[in-house]
Design an enzyme around this catalytic site. Sequence first.
Site, short mmCIF file in Angstrom:
data_model
loop_
_atom_site.label_atom_id
_atom_site.label_comp_id
_atom_site.label_asym_id
_atom_site.label_seq_id
_atom_site.Cartn_x
_atom_site.Cartn_y
_atom_site.Cartn_z
N LYS A 1 36.87 32.86 38.15
CA LYS A 1 38.28 33.13 38.53
C LYS A 1 38.29 33.94 39.83
CE LYS A 1 40.57 36.68 36.64
NZ LYS A 1 41.17 37.62 37.61
N ASN A 2 37.44 34.96 39.92
CA ASN A 2 37.51 35.89 41.05
C ASN A 2 36.85 35.37 42.32
OD1 ASN A 2 39.06 37.47 39.46
ND2 ASN A 2 37.51 39.05 39.11
N ARG B 1 48.32 39.85 41.42
CA ARG B 1 48.04 40.78 42.50
C ARG B 1 47.19 40.18 43.60
NH1 ARG B 1 48.29 45.36 42.06
NH2 ARG B 1 46.55 45.64 43.48
N CYS C 1 49.41 47.93 37.98
CA CYS C 1 49.26 47.05 36.81
C CYS C 1 48.73 47.92 35.67
CB CYS C 1 48.31 45.89 37.11
SG CYS C 1 46.60 46.40 37.17
N ARG D 1 46.29 50.56 41.68
CA ARG D 1 45.82 49.43 42.48
C ARG D 1 46.37 49.49 43.92
NH1 ARG D 1 44.21 45.37 38.97
NH2 ARG D 1 42.87 44.61 40.64
N PRO D 2 46.12 50.55 44.66
CA PRO D 2 46.63 50.63 46.05
C PRO D 2 46.01 49.54 46.93
CG PRO D 2 45.03 52.36 45.62
CD PRO D 2 45.29 51.70 44.31
N VAL D 3 46.67 49.25 48.04
CA VAL D 3 46.15 48.25 48.99
C VAL D 3 46.01 48.87 50.38
CG1 VAL D 3 46.94 46.18 47.78
CG2 VAL D 3 48.53 47.40 49.31
N ASP D 4 45.93 50.21 50.43
CA ASP D 4 45.85 50.90 51.73
C ASP D 4 44.64 50.47 52.56
OD1 ASP D 4 44.58 52.26 49.48
OD2 ASP D 4 43.92 53.73 50.97
N LEU D 5 43.53 50.15 51.89
CA LEU D 5 42.32 49.79 52.64
C LEU D 5 42.40 48.35 53.17
CD1 LEU D 5 39.61 51.49 50.41
CD2 LEU D 5 40.77 52.37 52.44
N ASP E 1 34.59 44.97 34.91
CA ASP E 1 35.26 43.87 34.18
C ASP E 1 34.56 43.50 32.88
OD1 ASP E 1 36.35 41.98 37.13
OD2 ASP E 1 37.04 43.84 36.21
N ILE F 1 35.72 52.93 38.22
CA ILE F 1 36.45 52.13 39.19
C ILE F 1 37.97 52.27 39.05
CG2 ILE F 1 36.82 49.78 40.11
CD1 ILE F 1 33.96 50.70 40.52
N ARG G 1 44.90 34.15 31.31
CA ARG G 1 44.78 34.37 32.75
C ARG G 1 43.35 34.20 33.22
NH1 ARG G 1 47.50 39.55 35.13
NH2 ARG G 1 46.67 38.42 36.89
C1 EPZ Z 1 38.73 42.86 42.22
O1 EPZ Z 1 39.95 43.58 42.25
C2 EPZ Z 1 38.79 41.98 40.98
N1 EPZ Z 1 39.90 41.05 41.09
C3 EPZ Z 1 38.95 42.87 39.74
O2 EPZ Z 1 38.93 42.01 38.59
C4 EPZ Z 1 37.75 43.81 39.66
O3 EPZ Z 1 37.90 44.67 38.55
C5 EPZ Z 1 37.68 44.65 40.95
O4 EPZ Z 1 37.61 43.76 42.10
C6 EPZ Z 1 36.47 45.56 40.98
O5 EPZ Z 1 35.31 44.77 40.90
C7 EPZ Z 1 39.72 39.89 41.79
O6 EPZ Z 1 38.66 39.63 42.35
C8 EPZ Z 1 40.87 38.94 41.83
P1 EPZ Z 1 38.86 46.71 44.44
P2 EPZ Z 1 40.34 44.45 43.58
O7 EPZ Z 1 39.64 46.61 45.69
O8 EPZ Z 1 39.83 43.77 44.78
C9 EPZ Z 1 40.46 51.15 45.00
C10 EPZ Z 1 39.77 41.05 36.63
O9 EPZ Z 1 39.85 41.50 35.48
N2 EPZ Z 1 41.18 50.62 46.15
O10 EPZ Z 1 37.40 46.40 44.47
O11 EPZ Z 1 41.80 44.74 43.50
C11 EPZ Z 1 40.98 50.58 43.68
O12 EPZ Z 1 42.10 51.33 43.24
C12 EPZ Z 1 40.14 41.95 37.80
O13 EPZ Z 1 39.38 39.89 36.94
C13 EPZ Z 1 41.86 51.51 46.98
O14 EPZ Z 1 41.86 52.72 46.75
O15 EPZ Z 1 39.53 45.79 43.31
C14 EPZ Z 1 39.80 50.71 42.78
O16 EPZ Z 1 39.74 52.04 42.30
C15 EPZ Z 1 40.63 43.31 37.35
N3 EPZ Z 1 42.53 51.05 48.06
C16 EPZ Z 1 38.61 50.47 43.69
O17 EPZ Z 1 39.10 50.68 45.03
C17 EPZ Z 1 42.55 49.72 48.37
O18 EPZ Z 1 43.16 49.34 49.38
C18 EPZ Z 1 38.04 49.07 43.62
O19 EPZ Z 1 39.10 48.15 43.79
C19 EPZ Z 1 41.86 48.81 47.52
C20 EPZ Z 1 41.18 49.28 46.42
#
Ligand code: EPZ
Length: 431
Positions: A22-23, A102, A126, A131-135, A318, A340, A410
Site C-alpha cells: 500500500k505504502n 492523508r 488522525c 501528523r504535521p507536514v511542515d517538513l 506499522d 515515531i 484500508r
Molecule cells: C508514512 O507516513 C507511512 N504512510 C506510515 O504508514 C508510516 O507509519 C510512516 O511513514 C512512518 O514509517 C505512507 O507511506 C502512506 P513520516 P508519513 O513523515 O510519511 C513527523 C500506515 O499505517 N513529521 O515518516 O506521514 C511525524 O509526525 C501508515 O500505513 C513531522 O514532524 O510519516 C512522525 O512523528 C501510518 N513533520 C515522523 O515525522 C513532517 O512534515 C515520521 O513521519 C512530516 C513528518
Amino acid sequence: MDRIRIVGGRNLNGTIPISGAKNATLPLMIASLLTEQTLILDNVPRLADVALLERILGNHGVDIMVSGKRSGETADHGQTLHISASRIVDTTAPYELVSKMRASFWVLAPLVARMGEARVSMPGGCAIGTRPVDLLIMAIAQLGAEIEIESGYVVARAPHGLRGAEIVFPKVTVGGTHTAMMAASLARGTTVIENAAREPEVADVADCLNKMGARISGAGSKQIVIEGVAKLDGARHAVLPDRIETGTYAMATAMAGGDVLLQNARPELLQAALDVLVRTGVTVTPTNQGIRIARNGVSHGLAPVDVTTAPFPEFPTDLQAQLMALMTRARGTSHITETIFENRFMHVGELTRLGARIHLDGERATIEGVPQLKGAPVMATDLRASVSLVIAALAAEGETIVNRVYHLDRGFERLEEKLGRCGAAIERLSG
Ligand code: EPZ
C-alpha cells in the site's frame, strides 16, 4: 458498518499470498502526475485507500483504466492500473478528499513541479497523531516554490519552475522524502537529500521514477542525489510486496500456531521484524517462494522481547500494534517503546478487553503475558490497531467481534479470505 467475527483456537496452515505494498502504491500513483504519458502499475492491491486515491487523482483530470483479469489470473494477482495524467485540469486537492486519505497531500510535489502551482488542503491529524507536514512544505520551499497558507490550504507557486537544492531533514520523514524526490525530479539542477528515509517504498518509487527518465541515485540510503530533467515519460512498474502485510501475517501465524508460507514475501524488506520473531521462538525460513513461518504446539510458548520502533531498517512502527498483540500471550513481560507517533497505543484499551495485561508509561508499553485471552466485542480505531485485534482474537477463547472494520479494508486486501483459507474461523458480518 461491517464487522468481523472470529472464533479463536484454530491453527493456521497453508499459504498466504502477499499483495503489493500500500505504502508504495500510493506514492507511485501520485508520481503519474509528473508525466503526460501513461504510467502502468502492476501488482496493485485492491484496497480502499487505492480506490480513494483513484478518485482524488480523477479530480485533477487523471484517467485511470484497470486492466481486466488475464486468463488464468486469480484474485491473488494484483491489479494493473493504466494511469494517464495527459492533461491536469485542476491543481487543487480539496479538504474533503485529502482529510480522508492523508497521503493524498503528497500530490503537492508533482503538481507544483509540473504545473508551477498547487493548492492542497492540509491533511489535519488522525487517530495516531497530529501528523504535521511542515517538513514536506520546507522541502518544496527549498526547491524554490513560494508558499502561502490560506484557510487550511497550502498554496505553492513556482511559475519559473523549481531549482535543485540541498535538503536536510531534521528528522526522518517518509512523506518528506517522497515529496522532495518527486519535486526534484523535474527541478533545474541537482538536489541532494540528507537524512532521507530509507524505507523500501522510497527505493521502489525511485526505481519507477528512473524508469520514467528521472536521474536518481542513492535511494534506500540516507543520502539521495537527483539530477533534474526537463520532462518524464511513461513507464511500467510492478509494486514491491507489502512488508507490513508480511509482518502482520507472520505474527498472526505465531499467535495462532501453525505453519504458513507467506508467498512472494521478501525477507530483506522487514529483517528487523523477522529477527524479533525469531527471538520469540518462531521459526522463520526464507524460501524461493517467500518466507515460511512456523510455530507448532504451544508447549514452548512465546518468549518475551523488548523492542523500540524506529525508521527503516529498524523495527517498523506499522508493526508495533501487531507485535503487542502477540506479546500478550508471551511467557513473561515484554516492553515496546513507540518513538515515531505520539498516540499509537489506541489498541491497548481494546486488547485489555480481551484480557491482556498492558501498562502504559508515556511512549513505553509493558506487556505482562497471560496464559489465555477471552473473546469479546472490540472496536478498531486505526488501520494497524485494527489488525492487532484480529491477531489477538485468533488465540482468544471463544468469539470476538471486531467492529469498524473499514479501517482494516484500508490496508489489508481480503484479510478474512487469506486467514480463512489457512483454517481460521473468521467471517465478515455485513451491515
Ligand atoms: C508514512 O507516513 C507511512 N504512510 C506510515 O504508514 C508510516 O507509519 C510512516 O511513514 C512512518 O514509517 C505512507 O507511506 C502512506 P513520516 P508519513 O513523515 O510519511 C513527523 C500506515 O499505517 N513529521 O515518516 O506521514 C511525524 O509526525 C501508515 O500505513 C513531522 O514532524 O510519516 C512522525 O512523528 C501510518 N513533520 C515522523 O515525522 C513532517 O512534515 C515520521 O513521519 C512530516 C513528518
